[in-house]
Design a protein around this motif. Structure first.
Motif: not given
Length: 336
Positions: A186-188, A192-195, A200-202
């Motif tokens: 996900l980072l790569e 966009p992180v905001q979406s 997914q953020r976890a």
């Protein structure tokens, strides 16, 4: 303000108060920061020691492709987690550590303070609050780099090595696998992180701030684990190391592996990826892989994921899935 504006003594003056409550809170540290070297006790008569390094653009990026910015807190927490996990994998308890931090002159002082806060929060939040920072070193370089050397004690017990697995043993896992790899994807990614949603953020947070199961190592040792190791480079790669050291085959259960892949689906569906590949090849969750006698009830926190088998005369040691060789490579610092 950047670190180039401060002297080393001034920068240390900002760091020390953030690290721990002082050597008096940890009986293992007889002399903490301030002299040329620290002095630590070894009441068990043996010292468990490990070291690990994070380098900018090799182990983390200050800004990822999806827009996430790595904080000093992230790097400090991860420095604590990955080193505590190595001590945990021996069935030991961490007592003290020393830190080497290399910075560019343009590094913000706030980033360094944040790093110290993250290191302390990692020690306390992961259950190693009695592990003290005994000292360290600051240096100047072309990139950020963090090295931590950590000491631990066996508290009078025997260490659990990689080399003790026996045919018929149960292969078990404590903690998670694959989640940090999903987070890295996900980072790569270009998403966009905001979406990102909460699930997914976890997963992304597991990559940035892993949670090794520190209580599981000593618990497994007391329960009678025959072998154990930290999973930092992937289940198949690290499982293969344990299998080779023990002269055995780890045969993994495909149904157990599928269950481990379920929490990864939010990232896999978004990126069009295969979650099982993360389970088998992804590292940096710092889960704990162990083997136990089959008749033994698994300790709390461990889940059976396979069995240990003796290699046939024509086969070598390694990892199989339902009897078939697992060909996932896993992480290699120099090949990848």
């Amino acid at each position: 303000m950047t670190v180039s504006r401060l002297s080393e003594s001034e920068l240390l003056g900002r760091i020390f108060p953030r690290l721990n409550r002082g050597p008096d809170t940890n009986a293992a540290v007889l002399l903490g920061p301030g002299d040329d070297a620290a002095i630590v006790a070894a009441p068990d008569g043996r010292t468990v020691i490990s070291i690990d390094t994070q380098v900018q653009d090799q182990d983390f990026r200050l800004e990822w492709n999806n827009g996430y910015r790595t904080s000093g807190y992230d790097v400090g927490w991860k420095a604590a987690a990955q080193n505590l996990s190595d001590i945990n994998a021996m069935g030991a308890r961490a007592t003290s550590l020393v830190v080497s931090l290399t910075m560019t002159p343009a590094t913000p002082v706030a980033w360094v303070e944040d790093f110290a806060d993250g290191l302390t929060a990692g020690l306390q939040g992961l259950g190693a609050g009695d592990c003290a920072v005994a000292g360290g070193d600051l240096g100047r370089g072309r990139e950020l780099a963090v090295s931590v050397a950590i000491l631990g004690t066996l508290d009078g017990g025997d260490p659990v090595l990689r080399s003790g697995a026996l045919p018929g043993d149960t292969v078990a896992l404590a903690g998670t696998v694959g989640r940090a790899a999903a987070g890295l994807a996900l980072l790569e990614s270009s998403v966009p992180v905001q979406s990102l949603g909460p699930a997914q953020r976890a997963l992304m947070d597991t990559q940035c701030r892993p949670h090794p199961p520190l209580a599981a190592g000593p618990l497994a040792r007391h329960a009678g684990a025959t072998s154990m190791m930290d999973i930092s480079d992937g289940l198949v790669r690290d499982g293969g190391r344990l299998a080779e050291a023990s002269g055995q085959v780890l045969n993994l259960d495909p149904q157990a592996l599928k269950a481990l892949a379920v929490p990864l689906l939010p990232a896999a569906e978004l990126l069009g990826a295969e979650p099982l590949a993360w389970v088998l090849g992804g590292g940096e969750d710092h889960g704990l892989l162990a083997t136990f006698p089959a008749a033994l009830r698994l300790p709390h926190g461990f889940t059976a994921i396979g069995s240990v088998e003796a290699p046939s005369p024509t086969d070598s040691t390694g990892v199989t899935i339902a009897g078939r060789p697992a060909d996932t490579v896993g992480w290699d610092h120099f090949a990848d």
